[in-house]
Design a protein around this motif. Structure first.
Motif, PDB file in Angstrom:
ATOM      1  N   GLU A  70       0.820  -1.208   0.000  1.00 47.66           N
ATOM      2  CA  GLU A  70       0.000   0.000   0.000  1.00 47.66           C
ATOM      3  C   GLU A  70       0.860   1.268   0.000  1.00 47.66           C
ATOM      4  O   GLU A  70       0.488   2.268  -0.618  1.00 47.66           O
ATOM      5  N   SER A  73       1.887   1.656  -3.560  1.00 50.90           N
ATOM      6  CA  SER A  73       0.713   2.047  -4.336  1.00 50.90           C
ATOM      7  C   SER A  73       0.410   3.528  -4.123  1.00 50.90           C
ATOM      8  O   SER A  73       0.079   4.256  -5.077  1.00 50.90           O
ATOM      9  N   HIS A  74       0.529   3.986  -2.892  1.00 49.30           N
ATOM     10  CA  HIS A  74       0.311   5.408  -2.589  1.00 49.30           C
ATOM     11  C   HIS A  74       1.273   6.291  -3.386  1.00 49.30           C
ATOM     12  O   HIS A  74       0.860   7.307  -3.959  1.00 49.30           O
ATOM     13  N   VAL A  77       0.235   6.527  -6.946  1.00 49.48           N
ATOM     14  CA  VAL A  77      -0.980   7.336  -7.126  1.00 49.48           C
ATOM     15  C   VAL A  77      -0.675   8.825  -6.955  1.00 49.48           C
ATOM     16  O   VAL A  77      -1.152   9.664  -7.731  1.00 49.48           O
ATOM     17  N   HIS A 125      -5.167  10.506  -2.630  1.00 55.27           N
ATOM     18  CA  HIS A 125      -3.896   9.781  -2.544  1.00 55.27           C
ATOM     19  C   HIS A 125      -3.939   8.685  -1.489  1.00 55.27           C
ATOM     20  O   HIS A 125      -3.003   7.903  -1.369  1.00 55.27           O
ATOM     21  N   LYS A 127      -6.032   6.333  -1.641  1.00 55.80           N
ATOM     22  CA  LYS A 127      -6.593   5.162  -2.328  1.00 55.80           C
ATOM     23  C   LYS A 127      -5.471   4.169  -2.629  1.00 55.80           C
ATOM     24  O   LYS A 127      -5.026   4.015  -3.769  1.00 55.80           O
ATOM     25  N   ASP A 129      -5.366   1.014  -2.633  1.00 54.80           N
ATOM     26  CA  ASP A 129      -5.680  -0.233  -3.325  1.00 54.80           C
ATOM     27  C   ASP A 129      -5.798  -0.031  -4.837  1.00 54.80           C
ATOM     28  O   ASP A 129      -6.250  -0.926  -5.553  1.00 54.80           O
ATOM     29  N   THR A 130      -5.387   1.133  -5.307  1.00 57.45           N
ATOM     30  CA  THR A 130      -5.393   1.388  -6.752  1.00 57.45           C
ATOM     31  C   THR A 130      -4.530   0.354  -7.464  1.00 57.45           C
ATOM     32  O   THR A 130      -4.875  -0.126  -8.548  1.00 57.45           O
ATOM     33  N   TYR A 131      -3.394   0.027  -6.853  1.00 56.77           N
ATOM     34  CA  TYR A 131      -2.496  -0.977  -7.424  1.00 56.77           C
ATOM     35  C   TYR A 131      -2.442  -2.172  -6.480  1.00 56.77           C
ATOM     36  O   TYR A 131      -1.859  -2.108  -5.409  1.00 56.77           O
TER      37      TYR A 131
END
Length: 202
Positions: A70, A73-74, A77, A125, A127, A129-131
């Motif tokens: 996460e 991922s952050h 994003v 930002h 989110k 779980d975008t990736y």
């Protein structure tokens, strides 16, 4: 007719050349500082996540904290937004001559190290779980990182001459550095996760 057109255009060419000459690029020292920091954070992030198992990537020290996946991922994003914001600010007329940054360069550097004060992430930002896949998130981060490093190496933009932000104003050079110190901050977070006593052994 072509001669008259050329005569009319000459004053504009002279003005353009004058403006270009007056626009000072960033100093060699400023360029080197940005370059070293961006190369450092890119290398550090790749090393911190190398070879981690799915269990290690998804481990959370507590339900309200992020996992390593996460964190990455952050970054994937948030950084495109930070980069777009920088590009927009640099395209605006220079305006730092009569303004003063609210932060020193040392303050910006300290932001990447200081994990005592935690701030709430917002603006979409959060989110994280975008990736869902670490490889995808890391590739996104590294591709943009390479773009920003290429910009640092070649730009003639005077980042110190342009302001960034409204309420807490800094200059664009400081914001460029803060993009990298933001990554450093989350690299420190990843190290904290790995140091947790319950972090999976494999």
């Amino acid at each position: 007719m072509p001669i008259m057109r050329t005569i009319r255009v000459l004053p504009f060419l002279a003005l353009a050349m004058t403006l270009r000459l007056c626009a000072a690029p960033m100093t060699d020292e400023d360029r080197e500082h940005l370059l070293v920091h961006f190369e450092m954070t890119g290398h550090m992030l790749a090393e911190e996540v190398r070879g981690l198992s799915p269990a290690q990537l998804e481990y959370k020290a507590s339900p309200d904290r992020w996992s390593i996946r996460e964190c990455v991922s952050h970054l994937a994003v948030a950084e495109p937004d930070y980069w777009r914001d920088l590009q927009k600010a640099v395209k605006a007329p220079p305006d730092m001559k009569d303004k003063k940054s609210v932060a020193t360069d040392a303050d910006i550097m300290w932001y990447g190290i200081d994990r005592v004060v935690h701030t709430k992430t917002g603006g979409g930002h959060e989110k994280v779980d975008t990736y869902k896949n670490l490889g995808e998130a890391l590739a996104k981060f590294e591709a943009l990182h390479a773009t920003m490093i290429a910009y640092i190496k070649t730009t003639n933009d005077d980042l110190r001459a342009h302001s960034f932000g409204d309420q807490e104003l800094i200059d664009c050079w400081q914001w460029m550095l803060e993009i990298s110190t933001h990554a450093e901050r989350h690299i420190q977070q990843i190290r904290e996760i790995k140091a947790d006593s319950n972090f999976p052994k494999k």
